[in-house]
Design an enzyme around this catalytic site. Structure first.
Site, PDB file in Angstrom:
ATOM      1  N   PHE A 137      30.150 -39.432  -7.158  1.00 26.94           N
ATOM      2  CA  PHE A 137      31.562 -39.391  -6.791  1.00 26.94           C
ATOM      3  C   PHE A 137      31.788 -38.185  -5.895  1.00 26.94           C
ATOM      4  O   PHE A 137      31.598 -37.045  -6.309  1.00 26.94           O
ATOM      5  CB  PHE A 137      32.494 -39.300  -8.011  1.00 26.94           C
ATOM      6  CG  PHE A 137      33.938 -39.320  -7.596  1.00 26.94           C
ATOM      7  CD1 PHE A 137      34.586 -40.526  -7.369  1.00 26.94           C
ATOM      8  CD2 PHE A 137      34.640 -38.141  -7.381  1.00 26.94           C
ATOM      9  CE1 PHE A 137      35.915 -40.560  -6.931  1.00 26.94           C
ATOM     10  CE2 PHE A 137      35.966 -38.167  -6.953  1.00 26.94           C
ATOM     11  CZ  PHE A 137      36.601 -39.380  -6.733  1.00 26.94           C
ATOM     12  N   ASP A 222      27.515 -30.828  -4.082  1.00 29.51           N
ATOM     13  CA  ASP A 222      28.939 -31.004  -4.327  1.00 29.51           C
ATOM     14  C   ASP A 222      29.243 -30.445  -5.712  1.00 29.51           C
ATOM     15  O   ASP A 222      28.968 -31.072  -6.724  1.00 29.51           O
ATOM     16  CB  ASP A 222      29.300 -32.498  -4.238  1.00 29.51           C
ATOM     17  CG  ASP A 222      30.789 -32.736  -4.478  1.00 29.51           C
ATOM     18  OD1 ASP A 222      31.485 -31.805  -4.916  1.00 29.51           O
ATOM     19  OD2 ASP A 222      31.248 -33.873  -4.225  1.00 29.51           O
ATOM     20  N   LYS A 251      38.845 -28.205  -6.549  1.00 33.26           N
ATOM     21  CA  LYS A 251      39.448 -28.253  -7.887  1.00 33.26           C
ATOM     22  C   LYS A 251      39.841 -26.864  -8.415  1.00 33.26           C
ATOM     23  O   LYS A 251      40.881 -26.368  -8.055  1.00 33.26           O
ATOM     24  CB  LYS A 251      38.554 -29.039  -8.833  1.00 33.26           C
ATOM     25  CG  LYS A 251      38.559 -30.516  -8.417  1.00 33.26           C
ATOM     26  CD  LYS A 251      38.042 -31.481  -9.455  1.00 33.26           C
ATOM     27  CE  LYS A 251      38.354 -32.911  -9.008  1.00 33.26           C
ATOM     28  NZ  LYS A 251      37.219 -33.794  -8.878  1.00 33.26           N
TER      29      LYS A 251
HETATM   30  C1  LIG Z   1      37.095 -34.615  -7.644  1.00 29.25           C
HETATM   31  C2  LIG Z   1      35.856 -34.564  -6.867  1.00 29.25           C
HETATM   32  C3  LIG Z   1      35.862 -34.688  -5.458  1.00 29.25           C
HETATM   33  C4  LIG Z   1      37.112 -35.005  -4.682  1.00 29.25           C
HETATM   34  O1  LIG Z   1      38.109 -34.032  -4.796  1.00 29.25           O
HETATM   35  P1  LIG Z   1      39.617 -34.397  -4.373  1.00 29.25           P
HETATM   36  O2  LIG Z   1      40.324 -33.076  -4.425  1.00 29.25           O
HETATM   37  O3  LIG Z   1      40.129 -35.378  -5.377  1.00 29.25           O
HETATM   38  O4  LIG Z   1      39.560 -34.977  -3.003  1.00 29.25           O
HETATM   39  C5  LIG Z   1      34.665 -34.548  -4.796  1.00 29.25           C
HETATM   40  N1  LIG Z   1      33.521 -34.331  -5.459  1.00 29.25           N
HETATM   41  C6  LIG Z   1      33.465 -34.218  -6.797  1.00 29.25           C
HETATM   42  C7  LIG Z   1      32.159 -33.950  -7.462  1.00 29.25           C
HETATM   43  C8  LIG Z   1      34.625 -34.356  -7.559  1.00 29.25           C
HETATM   44  O5  LIG Z   1      34.569 -34.287  -8.880  1.00 29.25           O
END
Ligand SMILES: *Cc1c(COP(=O)(O)O)cnc(C)c1O
Length: 406
Positions: A137, A222, A251
């Site tokens: 994700f 990520d 986040k």
């Molecule tokens: C939540 C998340 C995203 C996307 O972040 P948004 O602020 O919702 O665009 C990308 N990568 C990971 C691993 C995430 O958990």
């Protein structure tokens, strides 16, 4: 109309919220409109790692909002530099590019990897490939969902962006097989969050680092969800003693009050960006920079990384000691645990609804996993109270199975 009806009537139906209307938050607690208090075991997918309404973050937010908020990056501002310096110091990387949401920072990483592939590695124009993991994700933009393997995220949104190749998460041989002279980067989450808190085998990340080095491929992590203390280290890559070429943060970087994200990288990677090649109207604004810097300082000053490590080990130990047929698996690191409910007993949604009724907020992921990821500031007593409620729910589910079977 009440709040739920109003939202249903006027919103897109792209979420299926639990039936609770929240109105206030403080630390690890949230209150609904009826005045009922809940323990937050979700922390907005790590966005509220600092807890709700952290006084230092609110102070930084309001002071900066009154001084200067959004002048754009057509000019320098007196807040951005210190924020980016702190990000580089913490990550041992050289330069940072601020964005707003996680998905935008992922997009930034993809653009950096592709340009690096053409301009530094010498990949033929428009042929760069990025290897990703199945079940990943990385966000919701059209290009980012093109890297996904989840039909829910992709169906009906084509034509998708080419240039991604997915291999099984944790499978090193599959990565080696997928690498070609066109491969610019491997882009992965160190622990897959939305997939259900999937922890890869020990040594996987360190081996991935060696494979990337051997083939001159960038390793981009990520850590939008796993970063900033969530796993009991500042960054999950520290558990394996490696350093990525590029790192995506978001986040918790916004301290629970703003969307703040960043792509942080080695200089050679970041230098592919030149004036005009990439940008964001809101990215790097002084308000976001002041909040982001304070968010980092609060994690350091309050020992939240250590807290996540210690309380997370306690949470895992307690959950692993539970003998319940409803509980199939427990896995995670730091204050970030996925509890897998046996689908033959109940859905994770039902478990979350039962938790809600007992005053604990969580959310299911992929029908079978209950996410247990409180704000890092949670008190041990509140964590134990929430885990007691979770045990009660498991006992109830075990009971319903016996009733249904009878
Ligand atoms: C939540 C998340 C995203 C996307 O972040 P948004 O602020 O919702 O665009 C990308 N990568 C990971 C691993 C995430 O958990």
């Amino acid at each position: 109309m009440n709040a739920i009806e109003l939202e249903r009537r006027y919103s897109a139906h792209n979420y299926a919220p639990l039936p609770v209307v929240l109105t206030r938050g403080k630390g690890a607690h949230l209150w609904d409109t009826a005045g009922r208090r809940y323990v937050d075991m979700m922390s907005a997918y790590s966005a509220a790692s600092h807890g709700h309404g952290h006084p230092r973050i609110l102070a930084a937010l309001t002071a900066q909002a009154e001084r200067l908020a959004v002048p754009s990056r057509a000019y320098y501002n007196d807040r951005l530099g210190a924020f980016l310096e702190e990000l580089c110091t913490l990550t041992s990387l050289d330069a940072a590019l601020p964005m707003n949401t996680g998905a935008e920072a992922v997009e930034t990483a993809i653009k950096a990897a592709r340009r690096w592939g053409y301009r530094v590695k010498g990949i033929a124009r428009d042929h760069a490939e990025i290897i990703v993991a199945s079940g990943n994700f990385h966000g919701r933009t059209t290009t980012v969902i093109s890297a996904s393997t989840e039909p829910d995220y992709r169906d009906g949104f084509g034509p998708l962006t080419p240039g991604f190749r997915a291999v099984a998460f944790g499978d090193l041989a599959a990565v080696e097989r997928a690498i070609t002279p066109q491969t610019a980067a491997v882009l992965v989450e160190p622990i897959q969050g939305e997939a259900g808190i999937i922890v890869p085998p020990a040594g996987w990340l360190a081996a991935l680092r060696r494979i990337c080095d051997a083939h001159r491929v960038l390793l981009i992590l990520d850590e939008v969800q796993s970063g900033l203390g969530r796993t009991g280290a500042w960054f999950a890559f520290e558990h394996e003693g490696i350093r990525p070429d590029g790192l995506i943060l978001g986040k918790a970087l916004g301290g629970g009050v703003l969307p703040v994200s960043a792509f942080v990288a080695r200089r050679e990677v970041m230098d592919v960006f030149t004036p005009g090649s990439h940008g964001s109207t809101f990215g790097g604004n002084p308000l976001a920079a002041a909040v982001g810097l304070e968010a980092l300082h609060v994690i350091r000053d309050e020992g939240l990384v250590e807290k996540s490590r210690v309380l997370g080990a306690h949470m895992l130990e307690r959950l692993r000691a539970i003998a319940s047929p409803a509980l199939k698996d427990v896995r995670g690191r730091g204050l970030w645990v996925g509890a897998e409910i046996d689908p033959a007993v109940a859905g994770a949604r039902e478990a979350c609804e039962r938790l809600l009724a007992k005053g604990v907020l969580s959310k299911e992921t992929h029908q079978t996993v209950v996410r247990l990821a409180p704000p890092l500031v949670i008190a041990r007593a509140d964590l134990d109270w929430a885990l007691d409620r979770f045990e009660e729910v498991l006992r109830e589910l075990d009971g319903t199975r016996r009733t249904r079977a009878a």
